[in-house]
Design an enzyme around this catalytic site. Structure first.
Site, PDB file in Angstrom:
ATOM      1  N   HIS A 122       0.857  -1.195   0.000  1.00  0.00           N
ATOM      2  CA  HIS A 122       0.000   0.000   0.000  1.00  0.00           C
ATOM      3  C   HIS A 122       0.887   1.236   0.000  1.00  0.00           C
ATOM      4  O   HIS A 122       1.998   1.199   0.532  1.00  0.00           O
ATOM      5  CB  HIS A 122      -0.902   0.008   1.242  1.00  0.00           C
ATOM      6  CG  HIS A 122      -1.725  -1.233   1.389  1.00  0.00           C
ATOM      7  ND1 HIS A 122      -2.982  -1.359   0.837  1.00  0.00           N
ATOM      8  CD2 HIS A 122      -1.465  -2.415   1.997  1.00  0.00           C
ATOM      9  CE1 HIS A 122      -3.456  -2.565   1.115  1.00  0.00           C
ATOM     10  NE2 HIS A 122      -2.557  -3.228   1.819  1.00  0.00           N
ATOM     11  N   GLY A 155      12.195 -20.905   9.150  1.00  0.00           N
ATOM     12  CA  GLY A 155      10.949 -20.567   9.818  1.00  0.00           C
ATOM     13  C   GLY A 155      10.788 -19.083  10.086  1.00  0.00           C
ATOM     14  O   GLY A 155      11.751 -18.366  10.346  1.00  0.00           O
TER      15      GLY A 155
END
Length: 203
Positions: A113, A140
């Site tokens: 955005h 991870g």
């Protein structure tokens, strides 16, 4: 161009127009079904994940729960594995090569955005593609941001935030993710840090 064409071209677009909201809902229903499947229903899992992804090679497995926006903008090669809680915001293309593994909680964000609040409040957003090469292991809790390309034969350390391109055959980690060393031939004999293989069939 309509809003979907703008989205796929990396241009500002509005996500609720020109059928995009309906496409996301259709995919959400598939994702919901996938995430509710019994773990031993491997045939249905494979059938459904192939209907979600835009392209999938042979031997593709994604552990539930899995989340993505459209699915059709994700292309994965052969021998792809994603562990639990993989999230891919695929408003831009996500192209993943062969022999790629994701540890738990890997997130790929092609979506973004505008920074200025007035521009952001206009409702426009954007999607910039992400590309991951062959023979890559993503640790991870890694976050991969819009526009990133990760090369071949790369390891991304756990907890990294990848904001820039990563070249071939390196170990990279941190926030922001940076190259810490090359992967060399001598690495072949170790399975973890300085622990050497005690078997021969890993070659």
């Amino acid at each position: 161009m309509n809003q979907k064409e703008r989205m796929l071209a990396g241009l500002p677009y509005k996500a609720w127009l020109d059928g995009l909201r309906e496409e996301r809902m259709e995919n959400k229903l598939k994702i919901y079904q996938y995430n509710q499947l019994c773990p031993d229903d491997e045939e249905k899992m494979e059938e459904l994940i192939r209907s979600i992804l835009g392209k999938a090679g042979k031997d593709v497995h994604i552990e539930a729960p899995f989340h993505c926006d459209y699915g059709t903008n994700i292309e994965v090669g052969d021998y792809f594995y994603a562990n639990y809680n993989c999230t891919i915001l695929d408003v831009g293309k996500v192209i993943i090569g062969d022999n790629v593994m994701f540890a738990p909680n890997v997130s790929i964000y092609t979506a973004g955005h505008p920074i200025h609040p007035d521009s952001r409040n206009s409702g426009y957003e954007y999607g910039i593609p992400v590309t991951i090469g062959n023979n890559v292991w993503i640790g991870g809790n890694v976050i991969i941001n819009p526009g990133v390309t990760i090369g071949n034969d790369v390891v991304i350390g756990a907890g990294s935030v990848v904001t820039k391109d990563i070249p071939d055959r390196v170990v990279a980690l941190g926030n922001p993710c940076r190259v810490v060393r090359q992967i060399v031939e001598d690495d072949r004999k170790y399975y973890y840090k300085n622990k050497e293989f005690d078997v021969q069939d890993y070659l």
